[in-house]
Design a protein around this motif. Structure first.
Motif, PDB file in Angstrom:
ATOM      1  N   MET A 163      -1.497   1.102  14.426  1.00  0.00           N
ATOM      2  CA  MET A 163      -0.916   0.267  15.478  1.00  0.00           C
ATOM      3  C   MET A 163      -0.595  -1.138  14.943  1.00  0.00           C
ATOM      4  N   GLU A 164      -1.474  -1.675  14.120  1.00  0.00           N
ATOM      5  CA  GLU A 164      -1.200  -2.983  13.511  1.00  0.00           C
ATOM      6  C   GLU A 164       0.051  -2.915  12.659  1.00  0.00           C
ATOM      7  N   ALA A 165       0.195  -1.850  11.885  1.00  0.00           N
ATOM      8  CA  ALA A 165       1.374  -1.694  11.035  1.00  0.00           C
ATOM      9  C   ALA A 165       2.638  -1.559  11.880  1.00  0.00           C
ATOM     10  N   VAL A 166       2.540  -0.830  12.981  1.00  0.00           N
ATOM     11  CA  VAL A 166       3.693  -0.668  13.873  1.00  0.00           C
ATOM     12  C   VAL A 166       4.082  -2.019  14.462  1.00  0.00           C
ATOM     13  N   MET A 167       3.122  -2.782  14.909  1.00  0.00           N
ATOM     14  CA  MET A 167       3.420  -4.081  15.511  1.00  0.00           C
ATOM     15  C   MET A 167       4.039  -5.028  14.479  1.00  0.00           C
TER      16      MET A 167
ATOM     17  N   ILE B  30     -10.759   8.583  13.569  1.00  0.00           N
ATOM     18  CA  ILE B  30      -9.388   8.625  14.074  1.00  0.00           C
ATOM     19  C   ILE B  30      -9.042   7.311  14.763  1.00  0.00           C
ATOM     20  N   GLN B  31      -9.986   6.759  15.513  1.00  0.00           N
ATOM     21  CA  GLN B  31      -9.744   5.488  16.193  1.00  0.00           C
ATOM     22  C   GLN B  31      -9.512   4.352  15.198  1.00  0.00           C
ATOM     23  N   LYS B  32     -10.232   4.381  14.066  1.00  0.00           N
ATOM     24  CA  LYS B  32     -10.020   3.366  13.033  1.00  0.00           C
ATOM     25  C   LYS B  32      -8.623   3.493  12.426  1.00  0.00           C
ATOM     26  N   VAL B  33      -8.223   4.738  12.130  1.00  0.00           N
ATOM     27  CA  VAL B  33      -6.902   4.969  11.552  1.00  0.00           C
ATOM     28  C   VAL B  33      -5.821   4.579  12.550  1.00  0.00           C
ATOM     29  N   ARG B  34      -6.035   4.902  13.827  1.00  0.00           N
ATOM     30  CA  ARG B  34      -5.057   4.549  14.867  1.00  0.00           C
ATOM     31  C   ARG B  34      -4.904   3.020  14.964  1.00  0.00           C
ATOM     32  N   ALA B  35      -6.020   2.299  14.917  1.00  0.00           N
ATOM     33  CA  ALA B  35      -5.949   0.839  15.018  1.00  0.00           C
ATOM     34  C   ALA B  35      -5.148   0.254  13.855  1.00  0.00           C
TER      35      ALA B  35
ATOM     36  N   SER C  34      -2.414  16.505   3.549  1.00  0.00           N
ATOM     37  CA  SER C  34      -3.697  16.354   4.222  1.00  0.00           C
ATOM     38  C   SER C  34      -4.479  15.144   3.713  1.00  0.00           C
ATOM     39  N   LYS C  35      -4.086  14.628   2.568  1.00  0.00           N
ATOM     40  CA  LYS C  35      -4.798  13.483   1.995  1.00  0.00           C
ATOM     41  C   LYS C  35      -4.171  12.156   2.387  1.00  0.00           C
ATOM     42  N   LYS C  36      -3.093  12.201   3.150  1.00  0.00           N
ATOM     43  CA  LYS C  36      -2.330  10.993   3.478  1.00  0.00           C
ATOM     44  C   LYS C  36      -3.183   9.960   4.206  1.00  0.00           C
ATOM     45  N   HIS C  37      -3.961  10.393   5.179  1.00  0.00           N
ATOM     46  CA  HIS C  37      -4.749   9.458   5.974  1.00  0.00           C
ATOM     47  C   HIS C  37      -6.222   9.833   6.032  1.00  0.00           C
ATOM     48  N   GLY C  38      -6.601  10.969   5.466  1.00  0.00           N
ATOM     49  CA  GLY C  38      -7.994  11.369   5.404  1.00  0.00           C
ATOM     50  C   GLY C  38      -8.526  12.041   6.656  1.00  0.00           C
ATOM     51  N   LEU C  39      -7.681  12.266   7.660  1.00  0.00           N
ATOM     52  CA  LEU C  39      -8.162  12.842   8.913  1.00  0.00           C
ATOM     53  C   LEU C  39      -8.418  14.340   8.808  1.00  0.00           C
TER      54      LEU C  39
ATOM     55  N   GLY D 153       8.925   5.764  10.677  1.00  0.00           N
ATOM     56  CA  GLY D 153       7.887   6.522   9.976  1.00  0.00           C
ATOM     57  C   GLY D 153       6.503   6.219  10.522  1.00  0.00           C
ATOM     58  N   LEU D 154       6.274   4.970  10.863  1.00  0.00           N
ATOM     59  CA  LEU D 154       4.975   4.591  11.418  1.00  0.00           C
ATOM     60  C   LEU D 154       4.759   5.223  12.791  1.00  0.00           C
ATOM     61  N   LEU D 155       5.814   5.290  13.594  1.00  0.00           N
ATOM     62  CA  LEU D 155       5.696   5.943  14.898  1.00  0.00           C
ATOM     63  C   LEU D 155       5.390   7.426  14.729  1.00  0.00           C
ATOM     64  N   LEU D 156       6.026   8.061  13.748  1.00  0.00           N
ATOM     65  CA  LEU D 156       5.748   9.465  13.466  1.00  0.00           C
ATOM     66  C   LEU D 156       4.290   9.637  13.038  1.00  0.00           C
ATOM     67  N   ASN D 157       3.773   8.682  12.270  1.00  0.00           N
ATOM     68  CA  ASN D 157       2.381   8.722  11.851  1.00  0.00           C
ATOM     69  C   ASN D 157       1.451   8.657  13.064  1.00  0.00           C
ATOM     70  N   LEU D 158       1.804   7.859  14.065  1.00  0.00           N
ATOM     71  CA  LEU D 158       0.988   7.781  15.286  1.00  0.00           C
ATOM     72  C   LEU D 158       0.964   9.122  16.014  1.00  0.00           C
ATOM     73  N   LYS D 159       2.084   9.822  16.029  1.00  0.00           N
ATOM     74  CA  LYS D 159       2.116  11.155  16.651  1.00  0.00           C
ATOM     75  C   LYS D 159       1.194  12.113  15.915  1.00  0.00           C
ATOM     76  N   THR D 160       1.169  12.000  14.601  1.00  0.00           N
ATOM     77  CA  THR D 160       0.278  12.840  13.801  1.00  0.00           C
ATOM     78  C   THR D 160      -1.178  12.536  14.141  1.00  0.00           C
ATOM     79  N   ILE D 161      -1.501  11.271  14.266  1.00  0.00           N
ATOM     80  CA  ILE D 161      -2.865  10.865  14.605  1.00  0.00           C
ATOM     81  C   ILE D 161      -3.249  11.432  15.969  1.00  0.00           C
ATOM     82  N   ASP D 162      -2.313  11.426  16.908  1.00  0.00           N
ATOM     83  CA  ASP D 162      -2.572  12.004  18.231  1.00  0.00           C
ATOM     84  C   ASP D 162      -2.997  13.462  18.122  1.00  0.00           C
ATOM     85  N   ARG D 163      -2.328  14.207  17.255  1.00  0.00           N
ATOM     86  CA  ARG D 163      -2.654  15.628  17.095  1.00  0.00           C
ATOM     87  C   ARG D 163      -4.086  15.810  16.604  1.00  0.00           C
ATOM     88  N   TYR D 164      -4.498  14.997  15.642  1.00  0.00           N
ATOM     89  CA  TYR D 164      -5.869  15.079  15.153  1.00  0.00           C
ATOM     90  C   TYR D 164      -6.867  14.681  16.236  1.00  0.00           C
TER      91      TYR D 164
END
Length: 136
Positions: free
Chosen positions: A92-96, A84-89, A33-38, A110-121
């Motif tokens: 997305m930069e890391a994915v690109m 969440i929008q800040k974390v997503r941005a 739960s501490k991975k991204h702070g969401l 792994g970064l794509l999986l992280n984006l799926k997690t962000i979607d859930r939040y």
């Protein structure tokens, strides 16, 4: 409605799904739960807490049909969405960046999986906001 056989199967499966049992697995799970702070609580962040109070007051004044408590829930959800929008941005930069570098294909997955997690939040925060606006 589930049959007795389905209920029994669900109970057997639930007994298998107990989460990590060892100390190492429990420690990793505790840090998830501490991975991204969401998943953090706004009440622990004084700046976000104050911002939520100011936003809740503004929402309460504009939307006369909302109670103060509902306005507060809307404000908290709005601030969560902004975070969440800040974390997503950033994700997305890391994915690109990873996509451009062919040597980082495992990291890219792994970064794509992280984006799926962000979607859930994000879905959870949007639902919280909608429920608060409905007054439920």
């Amino acid at each position: 409605m589930a049959s007795d056989r389905q209920i029994a199967a669900n109970r057997r499966n639930a007994l298998k799904s107990t989460g990590p049992r060892g100390a190492g697995g429990k420690a990793r799970a505790a840090g998830n739960s501490k991975k991204h702070g969401l998943a953090s609580n706004l009440g622990r962040d004084a700046i976000a807490f104050a911002a939520a109070d100011r936003l809740a007051d503004a929402i309460f004044q504009v939307h006369g049909g909302l109670s103060r408590a509902a306005a507060r829930r809307v404000a908290v959800a709005a601030i969560e969405l902004k975070g969440i929008q800040k974390v997503r941005a950033a994700a997305m930069e890391a994915v690109m960046f990873a996509k451009k570098s062919s040597t980082l294909s495992e990291r890219f997955e792994g970064l794509l999986l992280n984006l799926k997690t962000i979607d859930r939040y994000e879905v959870r925060a949007i639902s919280k906001k909608k429920r608060a606006l409905r007054g439920t």
